[in-house]
Design a protein around this motif. Sequence first.
Motif, mmCIF file in Angstrom:
data_model
loop_
_atom_site.group_PDB
_atom_site.id
_atom_site.type_symbol
_atom_site.label_atom_id
_atom_site.label_comp_id
_atom_site.label_asym_id
_atom_site.label_seq_id
_atom_site.Cartn_x
_atom_site.Cartn_y
_atom_site.Cartn_z
ATOM 1 N N SER A 57 -69.672 -12.455 8.556
ATOM 2 C CA SER A 57 -70.490 -12.270 9.987
ATOM 3 C C SER A 57 -71.235 -13.348 10.498
ATOM 4 O O SER A 57 -71.824 -13.321 11.486
ATOM 5 C CB SER A 57 -71.705 -11.133 9.258
ATOM 6 N N GLY A 58 -71.082 -14.579 9.511
ATOM 7 C CA GLY A 58 -71.498 -15.806 10.097
ATOM 8 C C GLY A 58 -72.928 -16.064 9.869
ATOM 9 O O GLY A 58 -73.634 -17.042 10.159
ATOM 10 N N GLN A 59 -73.519 -15.107 9.118
ATOM 11 C CA GLN A 59 -74.981 -15.128 8.507
ATOM 12 C C GLN A 59 -74.989 -16.471 7.449
ATOM 13 O O GLN A 59 -76.316 -17.008 7.447
ATOM 14 C CB GLN A 59 -75.431 -13.864 7.857
ATOM 15 N N HIS A 60 -74.021 -16.615 6.661
ATOM 16 C CA HIS A 60 -73.999 -17.722 5.700
ATOM 17 C C HIS A 60 -73.771 -19.003 6.296
ATOM 18 O O HIS A 60 -72.693 -19.076 6.974
ATOM 19 C CB HIS A 60 -73.031 -17.263 4.503
ATOM 20 N N ARG A 61 -75.063 -19.804 6.447
ATOM 21 C CA ARG A 61 -74.763 -21.114 7.131
ATOM 22 C C ARG A 61 -74.908 -22.139 6.310
ATOM 23 O O ARG A 61 -75.459 -22.068 5.093
ATOM 24 C CB ARG A 61 -75.956 -21.038 8.354
ATOM 25 N N GLY A 62 -74.181 -23.257 6.616
ATOM 26 C CA GLY A 62 -74.172 -24.518 6.020
ATOM 27 C C GLY A 62 -75.572 -25.402 6.225
ATOM 28 O O GLY A 62 -76.388 -24.847 6.917
ATOM 29 N N PHE A 63 -75.594 -26.661 5.518
ATOM 30 C CA PHE A 63 -76.912 -27.515 5.679
ATOM 31 C C PHE A 63 -77.253 -27.870 6.987
ATOM 32 O O PHE A 63 -78.319 -28.176 7.250
ATOM 33 C CB PHE A 63 -76.858 -28.418 4.668
ATOM 34 N N THR A 64 -76.315 -27.671 8.068
ATOM 35 C CA THR A 64 -76.765 -28.101 9.539
ATOM 36 C C THR A 64 -76.938 -26.779 10.413
ATOM 37 O O THR A 64 -77.126 -26.845 11.323
ATOM 38 C CB THR A 64 -75.646 -29.019 10.112
ATOM 39 N N ASP A 65 -76.991 -25.624 9.564
ATOM 40 C CA ASP A 65 -77.156 -24.396 10.104
ATOM 41 C C ASP A 65 -75.790 -23.836 11.045
ATOM 42 O O ASP A 65 -75.883 -22.975 11.645
ATOM 43 C CB ASP A 65 -78.560 -24.183 11.108
ATOM 44 N N ALA A 66 -74.754 -24.462 10.511
ATOM 45 C CA ALA A 66 -73.479 -24.009 11.214
ATOM 46 C C ALA A 66 -72.928 -23.104 10.537
ATOM 47 O O ALA A 66 -73.056 -23.044 9.009
ATOM 48 C CB ALA A 66 -72.529 -25.119 11.468
ATOM 49 N N ALA A 67 -72.237 -22.051 10.972
ATOM 50 C CA ALA A 67 -71.703 -21.059 10.016
ATOM 51 C C ALA A 67 -70.519 -21.594 9.395
ATOM 52 O O ALA A 67 -69.780 -22.401 9.878
ATOM 53 C CB ALA A 67 -71.168 -19.999 11.051
ATOM 54 N N ILE A 68 -70.266 -20.898 8.397
ATOM 55 C CA ILE A 68 -69.289 -21.355 7.321
ATOM 56 C C ILE A 68 -67.811 -20.999 7.818
ATOM 57 O O ILE A 68 -67.790 -19.642 8.230
ATOM 58 C CB ILE A 68 -69.459 -21.003 6.024
ATOM 59 N N THR A 69 -66.785 -21.637 8.142
ATOM 60 C CA THR A 69 -65.303 -21.273 8.345
ATOM 61 C C THR A 69 -64.543 -21.269 7.540
ATOM 62 O O THR A 69 -63.524 -20.682 7.831
ATOM 63 C CB THR A 69 -65.257 -22.121 9.707
ATOM 64 N N ASP A 70 -64.711 -22.189 6.495
ATOM 65 C CA ASP A 70 -63.660 -22.393 5.698
ATOM 66 C C ASP A 70 -64.357 -22.224 4.268
ATOM 67 O O ASP A 70 -65.642 -22.745 3.923
ATOM 68 C CB ASP A 70 -63.162 -23.672 5.446
ATOM 69 N N VAL A 71 -63.459 -21.662 3.335
ATOM 70 C CA VAL A 71 -63.741 -21.388 1.722
ATOM 71 C C VAL A 71 -62.700 -22.051 1.017
ATOM 72 O O VAL A 71 -61.434 -21.704 1.237
ATOM 73 C CB VAL A 71 -63.936 -19.655 1.418
ATOM 74 N N VAL A 72 -63.282 -22.583 -0.091
ATOM 75 C CA VAL A 72 -62.313 -23.629 -1.027
ATOM 76 C C VAL A 72 -62.505 -22.995 -2.328
ATOM 77 O O VAL A 72 -63.609 -22.964 -2.928
ATOM 78 C CB VAL A 72 -62.686 -25.117 -1.040
ATOM 79 N N ASN A 73 -61.541 -22.002 -2.909
ATOM 80 C CA ASN A 73 -61.655 -21.864 -4.067
ATOM 81 C C ASN A 73 -61.046 -22.744 -5.050
ATOM 82 O O ASN A 73 -60.082 -23.278 -4.901
ATOM 83 C CB ASN A 73 -60.815 -20.584 -4.355
ATOM 84 N N ILE A 74 -61.935 -23.264 -6.178
ATOM 85 C CA ILE A 74 -61.686 -24.358 -6.979
ATOM 86 C C ILE A 74 -61.252 -23.539 -8.264
ATOM 87 O O ILE A 74 -62.595 -23.133 -8.832
ATOM 88 C CB ILE A 74 -62.690 -25.450 -6.895
ATOM 89 N N GLY A 75 -60.384 -23.414 -8.919
ATOM 90 C CA GLY A 75 -60.049 -22.836 -10.097
ATOM 91 C C GLY A 75 -58.591 -22.979 -10.652
ATOM 92 O O GLY A 75 -57.881 -23.709 -9.762
#
Length: 550
Positions: A132-150
């Motif tokens: 929903s775009g509620q999770h925002r990054g440190f500049t308050d921009a919405a997260i667009t990409d998720v990187v799974n490290i595993g």
Amino acid sequence: MASELRLDQLPSYAKLRELADKLRKIAIIEFLTVDAARACDFTCSAAGLQLDYSKQLIDRNTRETLWQLAAEAELPARIQDLLNGAEVNNTERRPALHTLLRAGGNGALADKYREVVATREAMRVSAEKLISGQHRGFTDAAITDVVNIGIGGSDLGPRLVTEALRPYQNSIACHYVANVDPADLQDTLLDLVPETTLFIVCSKSFRTEETLTNSLVARDWMRAAGASDSDLRRHFLAITTNLEAATEFGIPRENCLPMWDWVGGRYSVWSAIGLSCAIAVGWDNFQQFLAGAGAMDRHLAEAPIASNMPIMLSLLEVWNRNLLGAGNHAVLPYDQSLVRLPDFLQQLTMESNGKRVALDGGALDYPTGPVLWGSAGTMGQHSFHQLLHQGTELCPADFVLPLTTHTGMHKQHRRLVANCLAQSRALLLGRTEAMAKRSLLSRGYDEERATALAPHLAMPGNRPHNVISMQSLTPATLGALLALYEHRTYCSSVLWGVNAFDQWGVELGKEIGAQILTLLEDASRPSSMDPATNRLISEWRRAQAPEASE
Ligand SMILES: O=P(O)(O)OC[C@H]1O[C@](O)(CO)[C@@H](O)[C@@H]1O
């Protein structure tokens, strides 16, 4: 647990040996010709999947004997052990409760189930905040990409599911980084922007070298973009049993979702390890994926041996491996979105059943899990199918075939289906030398040339294989398919008498890797490995530019 079980001492095994000697001389097509009902009778259905095993080198008598073998191994009771939380992983003294992750309530396991439900809810909240775009990054921009490290089970399952369900993909793009080779992370980050990127550090143990190394580099990448230590909490989540190590790394507890020691890594895509999938396709679709697997679990628990799909697949695996001597097994998905299925199944089956001692530690003198390999059709046809058709190695195969396509390009999809059915028929029938010669003569070759070429064109056929089909590849049928293979793996482990849930064989390489790293980090240390390793270490040292040895 029947820790003393030995497959070759089960009463039906001797009869199966005799049957194998007899059947080796028979063509599967004869069974299909003589027995008109076989094409329908040698199938079973469950959870939206159909298994067609009519092209296996078994007759009705052999099938009965295999069912008998399953009963003698007390397979239904061992399945109940798995589902009821018995200590099926005896070397690590744990149950293997991946089925609980996709179950409704279960009385005996209520405490664990409560944790599962609470974690599912945390996953839902987390996925929905991102979507929903509620999770925002440190500049308050919405997260667009998720990187799974595993890596291993913390990578292969989530990667497969996200790719396979691309038609259900929403706006967040999920990426997967596994290899300790810096190129993997570097290539992935190339197209990403720190301000809008979230990392999920996926590691049951939080001790895995590849994952920790890549996560540290990802953290530096974030810091280099201006993220402070407190900003990092907006960009890192962890999925782990080892909360302490995750918090030490700098991921606060509220950003960690739990895993449990009673879920094996390769069986963990149903847990919070699958969070990236839930983010990629949305919570409802992820729930459908769990429900599809749950339907296969119920089928495993309730269907009688004779119509139980995972049991039948397992009996055929053991028949081909132990009675017909096939050392490998190909998986051939005719659907581009399942291109990662062989990779996933390699870990599932080979880490589970690549074992040489029984549950009680006694050496086994019969073969266990075969080498699994494969690729998506039709690519394999232009590569290794030559060996499938004419090679000297017996290579049983599973064709996996969704009958419809999500692409909307039905005309082109018909070609894919035609290729799948054609490969299956060619493996069944082959072509005699006489047929090959006739075909050459009809194409204008002269007698001498046709006679010379015919043996090269002849194909033995009679190559046993299954066709696993489904109406379409949906979250539910994908869940059922993966659960089917999980259960085949467990049933085969019971028949072979091995522990499907430990993986001690991967440890030694990790220990030696740590020792060698100290030698690569400090060139002044004398290397006291074996002569061949010493030589390669010296060669590596010579190859380094001066700045690389810092
Ligand atoms: O999730 P973790 O603890 O990082 O482990 C990753 C993988 O490493 C293994 O332990 C093998 O080394 C697998 O069983 C597991 O899936």
